[in-house]
Design a protein around this motif. Structure first.
Motif, short mmCIF file in Angstrom:
data_model
loop_
_atom_site.label_atom_id
_atom_site.label_comp_id
_atom_site.label_asym_id
_atom_site.label_seq_id
_atom_site.Cartn_x
_atom_site.Cartn_y
_atom_site.Cartn_z
N LYS A 197 15.39 32.06 41.48
CA LYS A 197 15.18 31.31 40.23
C LYS A 197 15.33 29.81 40.42
O LYS A 197 14.50 29.03 39.96
N ASP A 198 16.42 29.37 41.07
CA ASP A 198 16.67 27.95 41.26
C ASP A 198 16.38 27.50 42.69
O ASP A 198 16.84 26.44 43.11
N MET A 199 15.64 28.30 43.42
CA MET A 199 15.36 27.99 44.82
C MET A 199 14.21 26.99 44.92
O MET A 199 13.11 27.23 44.42
N ALA A 200 14.47 25.87 45.57
CA ALA A 200 13.45 24.85 45.76
C ALA A 200 12.43 25.34 46.79
O ALA A 200 12.71 26.26 47.57
N PRO A 201 11.23 24.74 46.81
CA PRO A 201 10.23 25.13 47.81
C PRO A 201 10.79 25.01 49.24
O PRO A 201 11.59 24.11 49.52
N TYR A 202 10.34 25.89 50.08
CA TYR A 202 10.87 25.94 51.45
C TYR A 202 10.71 24.61 52.17
O TYR A 202 11.63 24.14 52.86
N GLU A 203 9.56 23.98 52.01
CA GLU A 203 9.28 22.73 52.71
C GLU A 203 10.28 21.65 52.34
O GLU A 203 10.69 20.85 53.18
N ALA A 204 10.69 21.62 51.07
CA ALA A 204 11.66 20.62 50.62
C ALA A 204 13.04 20.90 51.21
O ALA A 204 13.76 19.99 51.63
N ARG A 205 13.42 22.18 51.25
CA ARG A 205 14.72 22.54 51.81
C ARG A 205 14.77 22.25 53.31
O ARG A 205 15.77 21.76 53.83
N LEU A 206 13.68 22.53 53.99
CA LEU A 206 13.59 22.25 55.42
C LEU A 206 13.69 20.74 55.67
O LEU A 206 14.39 20.29 56.58
N ALA A 207 12.99 19.96 54.84
CA ALA A 207 13.01 18.51 54.99
C ALA A 207 14.39 17.94 54.71
O ALA A 207 14.85 17.02 55.39
N SER A 208 15.07 18.48 53.70
CA SER A 208 16.41 17.98 53.39
C SER A 208 17.37 18.28 54.54
O SER A 208 18.25 17.48 54.86
N ALA A 209 17.20 19.44 55.18
CA ALA A 209 18.04 19.80 56.32
C ALA A 209 17.77 18.86 57.49
O ALA A 209 18.71 18.40 58.17
#
Length: 200
Positions: free
Chosen positions: A48-60
């Motif tokens: 539900k509150d999971m951001a797009p994978y690409e954004a999470r990867l970029a933040s990491a």
């Protein structure tokens, strides 16, 4: 053989707590590097509150910059969803490395819900990292009824490559109150900035 710590998670978003804990674990365990395995979707969490994978990867990647931390999309590339399958694939692909699984104290509480968690514990040593407010939950977790027979003293943490799994140690790391949940509450649209960077 390189000594690698594996830290899986949603990184929704990655934050300073991930970085501090990883670097502290690196020192405590005598690691050469820590790999952050960004999960496409944690089976035990709602999307539900999971951001797009690409954004999470970029933040990491941004949070891991200039540190002995490698951000990996291995689970996407390997098509794995469960930790035990990911670990098995990593150990096959990188058989020349030694690996230890890193997890926060908060994750120990639901470890018994993970797919074949006993099999996972038999396949790789585990190091539990400090998470403020979760020490009691971790020590009394359902899985610890079995894992308590395999606890290794934190004072021997740098000897982990000599341990025979199952083996679990509780590291004494400096506490950090950073929380992805709190960050999302403050900045629910945090991922939009990473989309703009990707587009621009």
């Amino acid at each position: 053989m390189a000594k690698i710590g594996l830290l899986g998670g949603s990184f929704n978003p990655a934050h300073i707590g991930h970085r501090k804990a990883s670097l502290a674990a690196l020192q405590a365990l005598g690691l050469d590097a820590v790999w952050w395995l960004v999960s496409p979707q944690n089976p035990l969490k709602s999307d539900k509150d999971m951001a797009p994978y690409e954004a999470r990867l970029a933040s990491a990647r941004e949070m891991a910059a200039r540190a002995p931390i490698m951000v990996s999309d291995f689970e996407v590339q390997a098509g794995t969803q469960y930790t035990i399958d990911t670990i098995s694939a990593i150990q096959r692909h990188f058989s020349h490395h030694d690996f230890i699984w890193l997890m926060g104290e908060d994750s120990v509480a639901n470890f018994h819900q993970w797919k074949d968690w006993r099999g996972l514990a038999r396949s790789i040593p585990i190091a539990v990292m400090t998470r403020p407010g979760y020490k009691s939950d971790a020590r009394t977790a359902r899985a610890m009824g079995w894992l308590r027979w395999f606890v290794r003293p934190a004072s021997t943490a740098k000897e982990w490559t000599e341990w025979r799994s199952p083996a679990i140690t509780f590291l004494r790391l400096p506490p950090d109150n950073s929380s992805a949940t709190a960050l999302r509450a403050l900045h629910p649209d945090w991922h939009l900035a990473y989309r703009k960077k990707a587009a621009g």
